[in-house]
Motif scaffolding. Structure first.
Motif, PDB file in Angstrom:
ATOM      1  N   GLU A 107       0.887  -1.133   0.339  1.00 24.10           N
ATOM      2  CA  GLU A 107      -0.020  -0.693   0.137  1.00 24.10           C
ATOM      3  C   GLU A 107       0.773   1.655  -0.170  1.00 24.10           C
ATOM      4  OE1 GLU A 107      -2.835  -0.375   2.549  1.00 24.10           O
ATOM      5  OE2 GLU A 107      -3.972  -1.898   2.671  1.00 24.10           O
ATOM      6  N   ASP A 108       2.124   0.742   0.765  1.00 23.34           N
ATOM      7  CA  ASP A 108       3.278   2.375   0.710  1.00 23.34           C
ATOM      8  C   ASP A 108       3.273   2.437  -1.054  1.00 23.34           C
ATOM      9  OD1 ASP A 108       3.077   2.546   3.326  1.00 23.34           O
ATOM     10  OD2 ASP A 108       4.852   1.401   3.542  1.00 23.34           O
ATOM     11  N   ASP A 109       3.401   2.050  -1.710  1.00 27.60           N
ATOM     12  CA  ASP A 109       3.702   1.916  -3.327  1.00 27.60           C
ATOM     13  C   ASP A 109       2.141   2.776  -3.614  1.00 27.60           C
ATOM     14  OD1 ASP A 109       6.169   1.194  -2.955  1.00 27.60           O
ATOM     15  OD2 ASP A 109       5.985  -0.590  -4.004  1.00 27.60           O
ATOM     16  N   VAL A 110       1.633   3.110  -3.139  1.00 24.08           N
ATOM     17  CA  VAL A 110       0.113   4.070  -3.444  1.00 24.08           C
ATOM     18  C   VAL A 110      -0.183   5.649  -3.445  1.00 24.08           C
ATOM     19  CG1 VAL A 110      -2.297   3.634  -5.295  1.00 24.08           C
ATOM     20  CG2 VAL A 110      -0.921   1.492  -4.423  1.00 24.08           C
ATOM     21  N   VAL A 111      -0.689   6.000  -3.803  1.00 23.63           N
ATOM     22  CA  VAL A 111      -0.828   7.915  -3.256  1.00 23.63           C
ATOM     23  C   VAL A 111      -2.395   8.004  -3.962  1.00 23.63           C
ATOM     24  CG1 VAL A 111      -0.060   9.658  -3.410  1.00 23.63           C
ATOM     25  CG2 VAL A 111       1.282   8.689  -3.199  1.00 23.63           C
TER      26      VAL A 111
ATOM     27  N   ARG B  85       7.298   1.168  -8.131  1.00 32.61           N
ATOM     28  CA  ARG B  85       7.739   2.554  -8.337  1.00 32.61           C
ATOM     29  C   ARG B  85       6.956   2.981  -7.786  1.00 32.61           C
ATOM     30  NH1 ARG B  85       6.783   3.309 -14.622  1.00 32.61           N
ATOM     31  NH2 ARG B  85       4.578   2.304 -13.744  1.00 32.61           N
ATOM     32  N   THR B  86       6.445   4.182  -7.666  1.00 34.00           N
ATOM     33  CA  THR B  86       4.912   5.156  -6.651  1.00 34.00           C
ATOM     34  C   THR B  86       3.890   5.182  -7.804  1.00 34.00           C
ATOM     35  OG1 THR B  86       6.272   6.493  -5.797  1.00 34.00           O
ATOM     36  CG2 THR B  86       4.524   7.722  -6.125  1.00 34.00           C
ATOM     37  N   VAL B  87       2.854   4.782  -7.523  1.00 31.76           N
ATOM     38  CA  VAL B  87       1.449   4.959  -8.586  1.00 31.76           C
ATOM     39  C   VAL B  87       0.990   5.698  -7.890  1.00 31.76           C
ATOM     40  CG1 VAL B  87      -0.417   3.647  -9.419  1.00 31.76           C
ATOM     41  CG2 VAL B  87       1.451   1.965  -9.073  1.00 31.76           C
ATOM     42  N   ALA B  88       1.143   6.775  -8.359  1.00 32.09           N
ATOM     43  CA  ALA B  88       0.386   8.056  -8.189  1.00 32.09           C
ATOM     44  C   ALA B  88      -1.537   7.934  -9.005  1.00 32.09           C
ATOM     45  CB  ALA B  88       0.632   9.479  -8.038  1.00 32.09           C
TER      46      ALA B  88
ATOM     47  N   ASP C 250       0.508  -2.822 -12.539  1.00 30.13           N
ATOM     48  CA  ASP C 250       1.668  -2.126 -12.409  1.00 30.13           C
ATOM     49  C   ASP C 250       3.196  -3.065 -12.199  1.00 30.13           C
ATOM     50  OD1 ASP C 250       3.682   0.126 -13.157  1.00 30.13           O
ATOM     51  OD2 ASP C 250       3.977   0.505 -11.473  1.00 30.13           O
ATOM     52  N   THR C 251       3.573  -3.916 -13.309  1.00 27.88           N
ATOM     53  CA  THR C 251       4.509  -4.299 -13.615  1.00 27.88           C
ATOM     54  C   THR C 251       6.046  -4.170 -13.943  1.00 27.88           C
ATOM     55  OG1 THR C 251       4.426  -5.661 -15.533  1.00 27.88           O
ATOM     56  CG2 THR C 251       3.136  -6.476 -14.018  1.00 27.88           C
TER      57      THR C 251
END
Lengths: 384, 384
Positions: free
Chosen positions: B319-323, B338-341, B352-353
């Motif tokens: 969950e930390d990768d999602v904003v 990666r960060t997914v915004a 996202d792979t």
């Protein structure tokens, strides 16, 4: 354009701003002007430089940018003399940036020179029309006006400020036959107001291009913004003294910058100089009949790109990386080398970079800066 | 469950299928059953194995999978005897897979054993209810029925086949008191039909779990699908002969597989065996009062996950990768680090792979397989 004209006019490219509405393409440490966002083979900064260098000696062009970007600017503009890249310790908006470049150039080349300011992140299409407008603006500037270029408002945009044109200056300035007085600058309007501006035919977009004699600029600053004038002149003195290449030159520049720069008022040139001068009839506007955009957000990028297909999808990068199935109206940035597959996705922004992905509706392109704020609040500096 | 029962029953886990509706998580070379899609710490295959191994010796469990997945299956299931991983040169659907495992197990352990089939990519919640249903199904199988487990239809799904229940078998099979005859199997219905099924209370979901005595299975195949029966028995003979570990065992298995496997009819067990048997009253169904899903697509994944926030966003991964900013109802798979915004993104799938990104509305989850077809047509095998 005759040689006499090119001799006395100089250009500054303020290359500040992070372009946070174009995150994740544009980053704090590599803002949008350092990217070839439109896939033209040249970055926005390089294109800005190229436009000026067509008619101007490289030594007449100056870039003011954040110290973190100096190396990249130097790499992208190898023809630009290194001493013409001025490093800001921190951003202080366009008045400080333009005034610094103006003061340095005047101390090097004479105080009657004209300085023109051209943002690093604008896109212009139509070189001859651009040259013609600049030429007339320089004529008006040499005659004592703050001269700006007013862009033909092709739609009732609410994203730009407008210039209200007054009477022609053709009689006063035969060599700038299309110049007019500026009645006033107006802020970004709402949609209804923007439409009313267009219907009068008297309004043009303010592209933030300003040409002015440096002596007049500093006369104005000394009386209206004396703190800025004093600090900038002191800094410019040290920078120009360092032109001799003495061993401690860099240290002296760093010292004077550290002492003064942070305290300089952070204010846009429009507010500090252009608007006050316009109230006294001191501003001229020349029509710019070229394509222009400030590449402010993904919608703006989309407007500047040809469609990748008949469904109006715009691709910033390698089209081979994008696979579309039943998708239309999207702006896709495949900037990670990965395959981006869109199924049934309409009117969205999908911007894919090696360490961050953004998905948003195109209609919310302006709000991407809010996402950047959230990322900053969450301490995700590594992707900003 | 008494020891006598566990002694005579065996399980096969058919681990085929690429799960193309879960692309880009699920790939040809690493299908969904090899992933911990729900973030439980165990892959779907491992969870399937765990459910069986609670009540069953590892030597009673057999996995049939594509040869490309054998190493990974072995890695994920170190307790499973290597000889119980049967490699298919190419997929030949569930009849061949189940029959092969059944034949091998019977040749090793005796022809009266009961074999149960449990797909590698199903999610089940409620272990005691599962054990109870399996126990009764084995009783019915031992008595000569093809026994299946009918899942309580909690919604009028159009994604599953249904089982129409008939009379109780409680009198005939006191130890399987909840078993009923199957009147018929019905295909995935449309929404109206599915609703009508639910309102009768006589229909359950077909989860494709089948238990049957191996001798009866082969009696049936010999008379109805003789080509399958003959080929499978020949292959199984060679596999079991190789149990002695002789030097050329592997070569002999490869040889017999190469000779026969490709020619075996590709047909699901439901069509080849269960439906025909049901027409003669040969199928029993035991109610399965446990949570079940086949994890078929991203909507299905979403239904199985707790919401990451009060706006019903489901996150498969860290969950930390999602904003999220003003986004609701999405299924997000941050599987690249990666960060997914997501800004203003509603009811979408964003998967996202490291080498591929999928964006699609959740409502079109079933069509992800069409995207996979497009990718294949375009020769993008490297991301399939």
């Amino acid at each position: 354009m005759d040689d006499a004209m090119t001799d006395d006019w100089y250009a500054v490219i303020p290359a500040g701003g992070t372009g946070s509405r174009l995150w994740p393409i544009s980053r704090r440490n590599k803002p949008k002007f350092l990217y070839d966002i439109l896939g033209q083979g040249r970055t926005l900064l390089q294109s800005t430089y190229d436009r000026l260098a067509r008619r101007m000696d490289p030594d007449h062009i100056c870039v003011v940018t954040g110290w973190r970007h100096v190396d990249e600017v130097r790499r992208q503009l190898p023809q630009l003399p290194t001493r013409n890249i001025l490093a800001e310790p921190v951003q202080r908006d366009s008045t400080a940036a333009i005034a610094l470049a103006a003061a340095v150039m005047a101390k090097r080349h004479g105080k009657h020179i004209v300085i023109g300011s051209f943002a690093a992140d604008h896109v212009i299409r139509g070189m001859d029309a651009f040259d013609e407008a600049v030429e007339q603006a320089v004529v008006a500037a040499r005659a004592g006006y703050l001269a700006t270029i007013g862009i033909a408002a092709s739609r009732p945009s609410t994203a730009f400020g407008y210039i209200h044109e007054g009477n022609s200056l053709a009689d006063e300035l035969p060599a700038a036959s299309r110049a007019r007085k500026v009645l006033r600058f107006v802020e970004k309007p709402d949609a209804v107001t923007a439409q009313s501006y267009l219907s009068t035919g008297e309004y043009r977009w303010n592209a933030g291009m300003f040409m002015m004699r440096v002596d007049m600029l500093f006369d104005f600053l000394r009386s209206h913004k004396p703190q800025i004038a004093t600090a900038i002149e002191e800094i410019a003195d040290v920078i120009v003294q360092a032109d001799d290449g003495s061993q401690d030159a860099a240290a002296r520049i760093d010292e004077v910058m550290a002492r003064h720069w942070h305290g300089i008022e952070k204010i846009a040139f429009d507010y500090a100089v252009a608007e006050p001068l316009s109230l006294n009839g001191g501003v001229a506007v020349v029509p710019g009949d070229f394509g222009w955009d400030d590449v402010g957000d993904f919608n703006s990028v989309a407007a500047l790109l040809p469609s990748a297909n008949e469904r109006n999808v715009k691709i910033v990068g390698n089209e081979d990386d994008v696979v579309l199935l039943d998708s239309a109206g999207d702006v896709v940035v495949p900037a990670s080398g990965r395959t981006v597959a869109l199924l049934g996705v309409n009117d969205m922004v999908v911007a894919d970079t090696p360490d961050a992905l953004l998905v948003a509706p195109r209609a919310r392109s302006q709000e991407v800066k809010d996402m950047v704020k959230v990322l900053a609040q969450q301490g995700r500096g590594e992707v900003l």
